[in-house]
Scaffold this motif. Structure first.
Motif: not given
Ligand code: OGA
Ligand code: MN
Length: 275
Positions: A20-43
């Motif tokens: 949702d680009p209308t608000r900052p990411l929640t902690e949980a959402e940010f964690a999903i993105i951070e983990n995706a970058m670690l696991e898949h190297l790019a998002i």
């Protein structure tokens, strides 16, 4: 809205849906993105409106952002964002023969603390090219012959800004150059978050192997460069406008693909290196 992550059919990368680009990411959402970058190297996140505060909010949660040495291309609103533009009739557009970053590299490997991650956001995309290539350096390391792994295990290499930029490098002023002396990094790096080994050299910035005769060093680097650019490690990102690509800059190398003639404009954030 729940965030979902769908791996690309490629040696690296995943698409992230439901942001949702209308608000900052929640902690949980940010964690999903951070983990995706670690696991898949790019998002890849598509259809994000151009909103500097939102982008900076994401970038700064990954770590402090680093203003790039080429201060002439800093965004007028913040030095935490650089503008990477080509073929445009504006002062921010590069004048080099090739676009910025059109050589294989890992951002800031020419500094003592190479960047942990980078984000590229597209605002203008040509219809005649302008892709970004990335390559998976875990795979490159894992597939080296055992003898090569043994040979490079304890080697270190010298990295320098502008070493082999092939027409894409903006020369540093003497003041800028003085702030960026050559640095040394291990050829095999252990990723501090995943514990996995990756090959940490690149044709763009890696000059030579420390303590090795020049011809031997050149021969070894040629061999490593040829290996790391094998097609099966590579992903080519074909951009849409208003897309964000985040890259774990430790186990990847990347390049801008040259050869297009139409305008292209990206915003880039560089996350500080933790080691
Ligand atoms: C860079 C870079 C990639 C691109 O300028 O460092 O990697 O696609 N650019 O513009
Ligand atoms: Mn780059």
């Amino acid at each position: 809205m729940t965030i979902t992550v769908k791996p690309l059919d490629a040696p690296l990368g995943a698409e992230v849906f439901g942001v949702d680009p209308t608000r900052p990411l929640t902690e949980a959402e940010f964690a999903i993105i951070e983990n995706a970058m670690l696991e898949h190297l790019a998002i890849v996140i598509s259809d994000l409106p151009e909103n500097l505060d939102w982008l900076l909010g994401l970038g700064r949660r990954c770590g402090p952002l680093v203003p790039h040495v080429l201060s002439q291309y800093h965004h007028p609103c913040t030095s935490d964002i650089s503008i990477i533009a080509s073929n445009m009739d504006s002062a921010e557009s590069r004048r080099t023969a090739k676009p910025a970053g059109a050589f294989w590299h890992s951002d800031l490997s020419y500094t003592a603390k190479p960047s942990d991650a980078i984000f590229l956001y597209s605002t203008i995309i040509p219809d005649d090219g302008g892709e970004t290539d990335a390559a998976n350096m875990y795979l490159a390391y894992d597939t080296l012959p055992a003898a090569t792994k043994a040979r490079i295990a304890d080697l270190r290499a010298v990295h320098r800004y502008g070493w082999n930029g092939g027409g894409a490098i903006v020369e540093l002023t003497p003041e800028q150059r003085a702030r960026y002396p050559d640095v040394v990094h291990p050829v095999v790096r252990v990723h501090p978050r995943t514990g996995r080994k990756c090959l940490f050299v690149s044709p763009g910035y890696t000059m030579c192997i420390v303590g090795m005769r020049q011809d031997e060093s050149e021969g070894l680097l040629e061999e490593l460069f040829a290996h790391q650019l094998r097609p099966e490690f590579k992903y080519t990102h074909r951009w849409q406008v208003n897309q964000l690509v985040g890259l774990d800059n430790r186990p990847t190398i990347h390049r801008a693909v040259a050869g297009y003639t139409k305008p292209r404009r990206m915003l880039r954030m560089i996350v500080n290196g933790t080691e």
